[in-house]
Design a protein around this motif. Sequence first.
Motif, short mmCIF file in Angstrom:
data_model
loop_
_atom_site.label_atom_id
_atom_site.label_comp_id
_atom_site.label_asym_id
_atom_site.label_seq_id
_atom_site.Cartn_x
_atom_site.Cartn_y
_atom_site.Cartn_z
N LEU A 67 -50.76 32.29 13.80
CA LEU A 67 -49.30 32.28 13.74
C LEU A 67 -48.73 30.86 13.83
O LEU A 67 -47.69 30.57 13.23
N SER A 68 -49.40 29.98 14.56
CA SER A 68 -48.89 28.62 14.74
C SER A 68 -49.12 27.74 13.52
O SER A 68 -48.53 26.67 13.41
N GLY A 69 -49.99 28.17 12.63
CA GLY A 69 -50.28 27.38 11.45
C GLY A 69 -51.48 26.47 11.60
O GLY A 69 -51.83 25.73 10.68
N MET A 70 -52.14 26.49 12.75
CA MET A 70 -53.27 25.59 12.96
C MET A 70 -54.53 26.05 12.22
O MET A 70 -55.51 25.32 12.19
N ALA A 71 -54.50 27.20 11.61
CA ALA A 71 -55.62 27.65 10.77
C ALA A 71 -55.38 27.28 9.31
O ALA A 71 -56.22 27.56 8.46
N ASN A 72 -54.25 26.66 9.03
CA ASN A 72 -53.89 26.25 7.67
C ASN A 72 -54.15 24.75 7.54
O ASN A 72 -53.40 23.94 8.07
N PRO A 73 -55.20 24.34 6.82
CA PRO A 73 -55.53 22.92 6.75
C PRO A 73 -54.43 22.07 6.12
O PRO A 73 -54.25 20.92 6.51
N ALA A 74 -53.65 22.64 5.19
CA ALA A 74 -52.57 21.86 4.58
C ALA A 74 -51.51 21.51 5.62
O ALA A 74 -51.00 20.38 5.65
N LYS A 75 -51.19 22.44 6.48
CA LYS A 75 -50.19 22.19 7.53
C LYS A 75 -50.71 21.14 8.52
O LYS A 75 -49.98 20.25 8.94
N VAL A 76 -51.98 21.24 8.87
CA VAL A 76 -52.58 20.27 9.80
C VAL A 76 -52.60 18.89 9.17
O VAL A 76 -52.24 17.89 9.82
N LEU A 77 -53.01 18.79 7.92
CA LEU A 77 -53.06 17.49 7.25
C LEU A 77 -51.66 16.89 7.10
O LEU A 77 -51.49 15.67 7.21
N ASN A 78 -50.64 17.73 6.87
CA ASN A 78 -49.27 17.22 6.82
C ASN A 78 -48.81 16.72 8.18
O ASN A 78 -48.00 15.79 8.27
N PHE A 79 -49.32 17.30 9.25
CA PHE A 79 -48.99 16.80 10.59
C PHE A 79 -49.53 15.38 10.78
O PHE A 79 -48.89 14.53 11.38
N PHE A 80 -50.72 15.12 10.23
CA PHE A 80 -51.33 13.79 10.37
C PHE A 80 -50.74 12.77 9.39
O PHE A 80 -50.94 11.57 9.57
N ASP A 81 -50.05 13.21 8.36
CA ASP A 81 -49.49 12.30 7.34
C ASP A 81 -48.11 11.82 7.78
O ASP A 81 -47.09 12.19 7.20
N VAL A 82 -48.08 10.93 8.77
CA VAL A 82 -46.83 10.49 9.39
C VAL A 82 -45.93 9.75 8.39
O VAL A 82 -44.71 9.87 8.46
N PHE A 83 -46.51 9.02 7.46
CA PHE A 83 -45.71 8.24 6.52
C PHE A 83 -45.53 8.93 5.18
O PHE A 83 -45.02 8.33 4.23
N GLY A 84 -45.91 10.18 5.08
CA GLY A 84 -45.77 10.93 3.83
C GLY A 84 -45.02 12.22 4.06
O GLY A 84 -43.85 12.22 4.43
N THR A 85 -45.71 13.32 3.91
CA THR A 85 -45.10 14.65 4.04
C THR A 85 -45.25 15.18 5.46
O THR A 85 -45.66 16.31 5.68
N TRP A 86 -44.86 14.38 6.43
CA TRP A 86 -45.07 14.71 7.84
C TRP A 86 -44.39 16.01 8.23
O TRP A 86 -43.23 16.25 7.92
N ASP A 87 -45.14 16.85 8.93
CA ASP A 87 -44.65 18.13 9.45
C ASP A 87 -44.86 18.11 10.96
O ASP A 87 -45.98 18.33 11.43
N PRO A 88 -43.81 17.85 11.75
CA PRO A 88 -43.98 17.71 13.20
C PRO A 88 -44.13 19.02 13.95
O PRO A 88 -44.30 19.01 15.18
N SER A 89 -44.12 20.16 13.28
CA SER A 89 -44.11 21.45 13.98
C SER A 89 -45.34 21.66 14.86
O SER A 89 -45.26 22.32 15.89
N LEU A 90 -46.49 21.11 14.48
CA LEU A 90 -47.69 21.31 15.30
C LEU A 90 -47.61 20.55 16.62
O LEU A 90 -48.29 20.91 17.58
N ALA A 91 -46.77 19.53 16.69
CA ALA A 91 -46.56 18.84 17.97
C ALA A 91 -45.97 19.82 18.99
O ALA A 91 -46.32 19.77 20.18
N PHE A 92 -45.11 20.70 18.54
CA PHE A 92 -44.53 21.70 19.44
C PHE A 92 -45.57 22.73 19.85
O PHE A 92 -45.58 23.18 21.00
N VAL A 93 -46.45 23.08 18.92
CA VAL A 93 -47.55 24.00 19.25
C VAL A 93 -48.43 23.38 20.33
O VAL A 93 -48.75 24.01 21.34
N MET A 94 -48.84 22.13 20.12
CA MET A 94 -49.72 21.46 21.09
C MET A 94 -49.00 21.23 22.42
O MET A 94 -49.60 21.38 23.49
#
Length: 142
Positions: A19-46
């Motif tokens: 449900l948090s999206g951590m099983a979706n590699p695209a969402k995780v990789l977007n979290f790590f792409d701070v200078f591109g398509t950054w998705d900060p939602s996983l920071a709230f999960v963590m």
Amino acid sequence: MRLIVSYFVGLVFGIGISLSGMANPAKVLNFFDVFGTWDPSLAFVMGGALIVTFVGYRYVLRRPGPMLEARFMLPTKTDLDARLIGGSALFGVGWGIAGFCPGGALPALGTLMPDVFVFVASVAAGIWIARALQTFTPAPAA
């Protein structure tokens, strides 16, 4: 009873990871792409996981003992050594490259995506190699 409890704990963990999206590699990789398509939602999960862990440990460790074990099994080692730092770095690099961590990959096996199976097989091979190498290297002095 222990098996039933383990099943339900794993089920809750897997549902939470999914449900948090951590099983979706695209969402995780977007979290790590701070200078591109950054998705900060996983920071709230963590962050939520850290809060639950902080409160949960304080609550549970006040009890005289665990319900299904003879004693609490907590780490006793407190020093940082090369194995811990190297393993952490390897974990982070693997997570950043693949978009999976082992905890997120196991529930993702249910998607039947070949990438997930390759990742889990690679993790298993890495564990096997690390254990094999431990037999050839001396244990660090305690």
